[in-house]
Design a protein around this motif. Structure first.
Motif, PDB file in Angstrom:
ATOM      1  N   ARG A   9     -43.973 -84.845  21.126  1.00  0.00           N
ATOM      2  CA  ARG A   9     -42.944 -83.856  20.775  1.00  0.00           C
ATOM      3  C   ARG A   9     -43.150 -82.529  21.493  1.00  0.00           C
ATOM      4  NH1 ARG A   9     -42.674 -81.904  15.799  1.00  0.00           N
ATOM      5  NH2 ARG A   9     -44.896 -82.163  15.333  1.00  0.00           N
ATOM      6  N   PHE A  10     -44.380 -82.123  21.665  1.00  0.00           N
ATOM      7  CA  PHE A  10     -44.706 -80.850  22.299  1.00  0.00           C
ATOM      8  C   PHE A  10     -45.243 -81.111  23.704  1.00  0.00           C
ATOM      9  CE2 PHE A  10     -45.755 -78.212  18.210  1.00  0.00           C
ATOM     10  CZ  PHE A  10     -44.535 -78.586  17.672  1.00  0.00           C
ATOM     11  N   THR A  11     -44.986 -80.164  24.589  1.00  0.00           N
ATOM     12  CA  THR A  11     -45.504 -80.248  25.949  1.00  0.00           C
ATOM     13  C   THR A  11     -46.089 -78.899  26.351  1.00  0.00           C
ATOM     14  OG1 THR A  11     -43.834 -81.887  26.565  1.00  0.00           O
ATOM     15  CG2 THR A  11     -44.972 -80.739  28.359  1.00  0.00           C
ATOM     16  N   ILE A  12     -47.340 -78.918  26.784  1.00  0.00           N
ATOM     17  CA  ILE A  12     -47.982 -77.714  27.288  1.00  0.00           C
ATOM     18  C   ILE A  12     -47.872 -77.711  28.808  1.00  0.00           C
ATOM     19  CG2 ILE A  12     -50.280 -78.773  27.369  1.00  0.00           C
ATOM     20  CD1 ILE A  12     -51.440 -76.025  26.589  1.00  0.00           C
ATOM     21  N   SER A  13     -47.650 -76.546  29.376  1.00  0.00           N
ATOM     22  CA  SER A  13     -47.571 -76.420  30.828  1.00  0.00           C
ATOM     23  C   SER A  13     -48.038 -75.028  31.213  1.00  0.00           C
ATOM     24  CB  SER A  13     -46.145 -76.675  31.322  1.00  0.00           C
ATOM     25  OG  SER A  13     -45.246 -75.709  30.784  1.00  0.00           O
ATOM     26  N   ARG A  14     -48.158 -74.797  32.507  1.00  0.00           N
ATOM     27  CA  ARG A  14     -48.571 -73.482  32.990  1.00  0.00           C
ATOM     28  C   ARG A  14     -47.985 -73.246  34.364  1.00  0.00           C
ATOM     29  NH1 ARG A  14     -54.845 -73.536  32.878  1.00  0.00           N
ATOM     30  NH2 ARG A  14     -54.631 -71.470  33.838  1.00  0.00           N
TER      31      ARG A  14
END
Length: 127
Positions: A67-72
């Motif tokens: 459900r969640f996506t971390i990115s940078r």
């Protein structure tokens, strides 16, 4: 240590989406593991997600996986947390954190593993 500033919190309906941002300053952003944690009143701060120096590796709590996506974006010194299909149980203060790690290890999930913290941003999910 990095200085971190979160933004993007707010009120969202269940099933909706929200994107949190974490702007960093005061260090070489690309050499830090970035993490997101959340906390509700009376509870300990809990791990949500982490990401490696250049985004090649990520780690998620089971409760947010899929459900969640971390990115940078290292060019912008910013980390993100895209939150989709949110539940009322996702209501919390969300904190951005940074860890200086020579091994580029995303496996650290305890708050004490991270040396820099933002002030937090409130996310409220309504029915």
């Amino acid at each position: 240590q990095l200085q971190l500033l979160e933004s993007g919190g707010g009120l969202v309906q269940a099933g909706g989406s929200l994107r949190l941002s974490c702007a960093a300053s005061g260090g070489t952003f690309s050499t830090y593991i970035m993490g997101w944690f959340r906390q509700t009143p009376g509870n300990e701060r809990e791990f949500v997600a982490s990401i490696s120096w250049h985004g090649g590796n990520t780690n998620y709590a089971d409760s947010v996986k899929g459900r969640f996506t971390i990115s940078r974006d290292n060019a912008k010194n910013t980390a993100y947390l895209q939150m989709n299909s949110v539940f009322p149980a996702d209501t919390a203060i969300y904190f951005c954190a940074a860890r200086r790690d020579s091994r580029n290890n995303v496996g650290y999930t305890r708050p004490l593993n991270y040396g820099s913290w933002g002030q937090g941003t409130q996310v409220t999910v309504s029915l």
